[in-house]
Design a protein around this motif. Structure first.
Motif, PDB file in Angstrom:
ATOM      1  N   ASP A  63       0.824  -1.204   0.000  1.00  0.00           N
ATOM      2  CA  ASP A  63       0.000   0.000   0.000  1.00  0.00           C
ATOM      3  C   ASP A  63       0.860   1.257   0.000  1.00  0.00           C
ATOM      4  O   ASP A  63       1.512   1.557   1.002  1.00  0.00           O
ATOM      5  N   PRO A  64       0.881   1.983  -1.104  1.00  0.00           N
ATOM      6  CA  PRO A  64       0.268   1.632  -2.395  1.00  0.00           C
ATOM      7  C   PRO A  64       1.150   0.656  -3.166  1.00  0.00           C
ATOM      8  O   PRO A  64       2.330   0.512  -2.846  1.00  0.00           O
ATOM      9  N   PRO A  65       0.600   0.006  -4.183  1.00  0.00           N
ATOM     10  CA  PRO A  65       1.399  -0.921  -4.988  1.00  0.00           C
ATOM     11  C   PRO A  65       2.525  -0.181  -5.706  1.00  0.00           C
ATOM     12  O   PRO A  65       2.476   1.044  -5.865  1.00  0.00           O
ATOM     13  N   PRO A  66       3.552  -0.900  -6.141  1.00  0.00           N
ATOM     14  CA  PRO A  66       4.657  -0.264  -6.869  1.00  0.00           C
ATOM     15  C   PRO A  66       4.157   0.524  -8.079  1.00  0.00           C
ATOM     16  O   PRO A  66       3.315   0.047  -8.841  1.00  0.00           O
ATOM     17  N   GLY A  67       4.665   1.741  -8.227  1.00  0.00           N
ATOM     18  CA  GLY A  67       4.273   2.586  -9.350  1.00  0.00           C
ATOM     19  C   GLY A  67       2.986   3.352  -9.128  1.00  0.00           C
ATOM     20  O   GLY A  67       2.552   4.106 -10.002  1.00  0.00           O
ATOM     21  N   GLN A  68       2.356   3.156  -7.963  1.00  0.00           N
ATOM     22  CA  GLN A  68       1.098   3.833  -7.646  1.00  0.00           C
ATOM     23  C   GLN A  68       1.306   4.830  -6.507  1.00  0.00           C
ATOM     24  O   GLN A  68       2.253   4.729  -5.728  1.00  0.00           O
ATOM     25  N   SER A  69       0.407   5.789  -6.421  1.00  0.00           N
ATOM     26  CA  SER A  69       0.450   6.780  -5.345  1.00  0.00           C
ATOM     27  C   SER A  69      -0.951   7.004  -4.807  1.00  0.00           C
ATOM     28  O   SER A  69      -1.949   6.735  -5.495  1.00  0.00           O
ATOM     29  N   LEU A  70      -1.022   7.493  -3.570  1.00  0.00           N
ATOM     30  CA  LEU A  70      -2.292   7.852  -2.950  1.00  0.00           C
ATOM     31  C   LEU A  70      -2.342   9.361  -2.774  1.00  0.00           C
ATOM     32  O   LEU A  70      -1.392   9.968  -2.262  1.00  0.00           O
ATOM     33  N   ILE A  71      -3.445   9.964  -3.216  1.00  0.00           N
ATOM     34  CA  ILE A  71      -3.630  11.396  -3.008  1.00  0.00           C
ATOM     35  C   ILE A  71      -5.031  11.630  -2.459  1.00  0.00           C
ATOM     36  O   ILE A  71      -5.934  10.804  -2.638  1.00  0.00           O
ATOM     37  N   ALA A  72      -5.208  12.741  -1.776  1.00  0.00           N
ATOM     38  CA  ALA A  72      -6.516  13.129  -1.255  1.00  0.00           C
ATOM     39  C   ALA A  72      -6.973  14.380  -1.999  1.00  0.00           C
ATOM     40  O   ALA A  72      -6.188  15.321  -2.194  1.00  0.00           O
ATOM     41  N   VAL A  73      -8.221  14.370  -2.427  1.00  0.00           N
ATOM     42  CA  VAL A  73      -8.772  15.522  -3.142  1.00  0.00           C
ATOM     43  C   VAL A  73     -10.068  15.946  -2.465  1.00  0.00           C
ATOM     44  O   VAL A  73     -10.802  15.120  -1.911  1.00  0.00           O
ATOM     45  N   GLY A  74     -10.329  17.232  -2.502  1.00  0.00           N
ATOM     46  CA  GLY A  74     -11.581  17.757  -1.974  1.00  0.00           C
ATOM     47  C   GLY A  74     -12.595  17.884  -3.099  1.00  0.00           C
ATOM     48  O   GLY A  74     -12.326  18.534  -4.113  1.00  0.00           O
ATOM     49  N   VAL A  75     -13.732  17.246  -2.943  1.00  0.00           N
ATOM     50  CA  VAL A  75     -14.750  17.235  -3.999  1.00  0.00           C
ATOM     51  C   VAL A  75     -15.975  18.004  -3.517  1.00  0.00           C
ATOM     52  O   VAL A  75     -16.534  17.698  -2.454  1.00  0.00           O
ATOM     53  N   LYS A  76     -16.386  18.990  -4.302  1.00  0.00           N
ATOM     54  CA  LYS A  76     -17.561  19.778  -3.949  1.00  0.00           C
ATOM     55  C   LYS A  76     -18.841  18.982  -4.188  1.00  0.00           C
ATOM     56  O   LYS A  76     -18.864  18.034  -4.980  1.00  0.00           O
ATOM     57  N   THR A  77     -19.889  19.384  -3.509  1.00  0.00           N
ATOM     58  CA  THR A  77     -21.191  18.743  -3.691  1.00  0.00           C
ATOM     59  C   THR A  77     -21.629  18.849  -5.151  1.00  0.00           C
ATOM     60  O   THR A  77     -21.562  19.926  -5.750  1.00  0.00           O
ATOM     61  N   GLY A  78     -22.039  17.729  -5.724  1.00  0.00           N
ATOM     62  CA  GLY A  78     -22.467  17.711  -7.119  1.00  0.00           C
ATOM     63  C   GLY A  78     -21.366  17.379  -8.099  1.00  0.00           C
ATOM     64  O   GLY A  78     -21.631  17.228  -9.297  1.00  0.00           O
ATOM     65  N   ARG A  79     -20.133  17.236  -7.605  1.00  0.00           N
ATOM     66  CA  ARG A  79     -19.009  16.915  -8.486  1.00  0.00           C
ATOM     67  C   ARG A  79     -18.640  15.432  -8.462  1.00  0.00           C
ATOM     68  O   ARG A  79     -17.679  15.029  -9.107  1.00  0.00           O
ATOM     69  N   ALA A  80     -19.408  14.630  -7.733  1.00  0.00           N
ATOM     70  CA  ALA A  80     -19.152  13.188  -7.667  1.00  0.00           C
ATOM     71  C   ALA A  80     -20.481  12.468  -7.496  1.00  0.00           C
ATOM     72  O   ALA A  80     -21.425  13.019  -6.916  1.00  0.00           O
ATOM     73  N   PRO A  81     -20.593  11.239  -7.992  1.00  0.00           N
ATOM     74  CA  PRO A  81     -21.840  10.479  -7.834  1.00  0.00           C
ATOM     75  C   PRO A  81     -22.120  10.195  -6.359  1.00  0.00           C
ATOM     76  O   PRO A  81     -21.193  10.022  -5.559  1.00  0.00           O
ATOM     77  N   SER A  82     -23.372  10.145  -6.003  1.00  0.00           N
ATOM     78  CA  SER A  82     -23.731   9.808  -4.628  1.00  0.00           C
ATOM     79  C   SER A  82     -23.485   8.319  -4.392  1.00  0.00           C
ATOM     80  O   SER A  82     -23.548   7.509  -5.314  1.00  0.00           O
ATOM     81  N   GLY A  83     -23.191   7.979  -3.154  1.00  0.00           N
ATOM     82  CA  GLY A  83     -22.962   6.573  -2.822  1.00  0.00           C
ATOM     83  C   GLY A  83     -21.624   6.041  -3.270  1.00  0.00           C
ATOM     84  O   GLY A  83     -21.458   4.821  -3.406  1.00  0.00           O
ATOM     85  N   LEU A  84     -20.659   6.908  -3.511  1.00  0.00           N
ATOM     86  CA  LEU A  84     -19.324   6.471  -3.925  1.00  0.00           C
ATOM     87  C   LEU A  84     -18.688   5.658  -2.798  1.00  0.00           C
ATOM     88  O   LEU A  84     -18.696   6.071  -1.639  1.00  0.00           O
ATOM     89  N   THR A  85     -18.138   4.488  -3.138  1.00  0.00           N
ATOM     90  CA  THR A  85     -17.583   3.591  -2.122  1.00  0.00           C
ATOM     91  C   THR A  85     -16.148   3.208  -2.464  1.00  0.00           C
ATOM     92  O   THR A  85     -15.733   3.282  -3.633  1.00  0.00           O
ATOM     93  N   PRO A  86     -15.365   2.785  -1.464  1.00  0.00           N
ATOM     94  CA  PRO A  86     -14.001   2.315  -1.733  1.00  0.00           C
ATOM     95  C   PRO A  86     -14.003   1.160  -2.726  1.00  0.00           C
ATOM     96  O   PRO A  86     -14.864   0.281  -2.688  1.00  0.00           O
ATOM     97  N   GLY A  87     -13.026   1.182  -3.625  1.00  0.00           N
ATOM     98  CA  GLY A  87     -12.921   0.152  -4.648  1.00  0.00           C
ATOM     99  C   GLY A  87     -13.514   0.563  -5.981  1.00  0.00           C
ATOM    100  O   GLY A  87     -13.289  -0.109  -6.991  1.00  0.00           O
ATOM    101  N   ALA A  88     -14.276   1.654  -6.000  1.00  0.00           N
ATOM    102  CA  ALA A  88     -14.902   2.103  -7.244  1.00  0.00           C
ATOM    103  C   ALA A  88     -13.850   2.679  -8.192  1.00  0.00           C
ATOM    104  O   ALA A  88     -12.913   3.354  -7.768  1.00  0.00           O
ATOM    105  N   SER A  89     -14.024   2.393  -9.473  1.00  0.00           N
ATOM    106  CA  SER A  89     -13.141   2.963 -10.498  1.00  0.00           C
ATOM    107  C   SER A  89     -13.727   4.294 -10.962  1.00  0.00           C
ATOM    108  O   SER A  89     -14.912   4.366 -11.304  1.00  0.00           O
TER     109      SER A  89
END
Length: 218
Positions: free
Chosen positions: A128-154
């Motif tokens: 964690d994270p796998p080789p060649g991958q990175s983890l970042i955190a982003v702030g998403v405003k209301t209406g900019r992402a689908p509702s019910g977004l869950t871990p593992g979603a592409s």
């Protein structure tokens, strides 16, 4: 004294080739039964042959997919898996349904969303994270992402520029690792896993973050 002699009528014989043969009652019906049976047999054989050919030309295979989402480090159970029929992509190392018993008990190396195709590189020790991958955190405003977004979603991460529109805004595919509660200002912090190169490009871009949900396994 003359004696009158009566001429006897001569019976005419019909030539063999001119004779008409009349079938006895029921003969034609008996003769047609074998023909009907033969025709029915040909129809059945044709249907069987068509089915066999259809099976041979079907390029699809049965593979394993996720029946429900799991987090990285989860030991997979039989209830976590389901079978789907797909036409495989050579670049995707899918796991065949016949290997189900061998998969049960193994560890998910990455978060897996419900419906995602299971691949061999998603199983094993957690890095964690796998080789060649990175983890970042982003702030998403209301209406900019689908509702019910869950871990593992592409998702597809798109940076929407402020002000003048651009033809090709920064974007990158990612996997959702965590979704925090929305704060009082309407911002939801979403942790994303993506390639190291994409992480640098997205983190340095200016604009609002939009998340577009992608089909599982895409």
């Amino acid at each position: 004294m003359s004696t009158a002699t009566s001429a006897r009528p001569t019976a005419r014989r019909t030539p063999p080739e001119a004779r008409t043969i009349v079938d006895a009652p029921g003969t034609r019906r008996r003769r047609s039964v074998p023909r009907l049976l033969g025709g029915a047999l040909l129809v059945v054989l044709g249907a069987v042959a068509f089915g066999v050919v259809g099976l041979r030309v079907d390029p699809g295979i049965d593979v394993l997919a996720m029946a429900r989402p799991v987090t990285a480090g989860t030991q997979l159970s039989d209830a976590d898996l389901r079978v789907v029929h797909i036409v495989p992509d050579r670049a995707l190392h899918v796991v065949r349904a016949s290997e189900r018993s061998a998969v049960v008990g193994r560890t998910a190396a990455v978060p897996l969303a419900a419906g995602a195709l299971l691949t061999s590189d998603q199983l094993g020790a957690v890095t964690d994270p796998p080789p060649g991958q990175s983890l970042i955190a982003v702030g998403v405003k209301t209406g900019r992402a689908p509702s019910g977004l869950t871990p593992g979603a592409s998702v597809l991460v798109v940076i929407v520029p402020q002000g003048a529109a651009v033809d090709s805004p920064p974007q990158a595919p990612a996997v959702v690792r965590a979704v925090d509660l929305t704060d009082s200002s309407g911002i939801t912090v979403v942790s994303l896993q993506m390639s190291a190169e994409s992480a640098v490009r997205i983190a340095s871009a200016t604009g609002d973050v939009a998340l577009i949900l992608q089909s599982p396994g895409r």
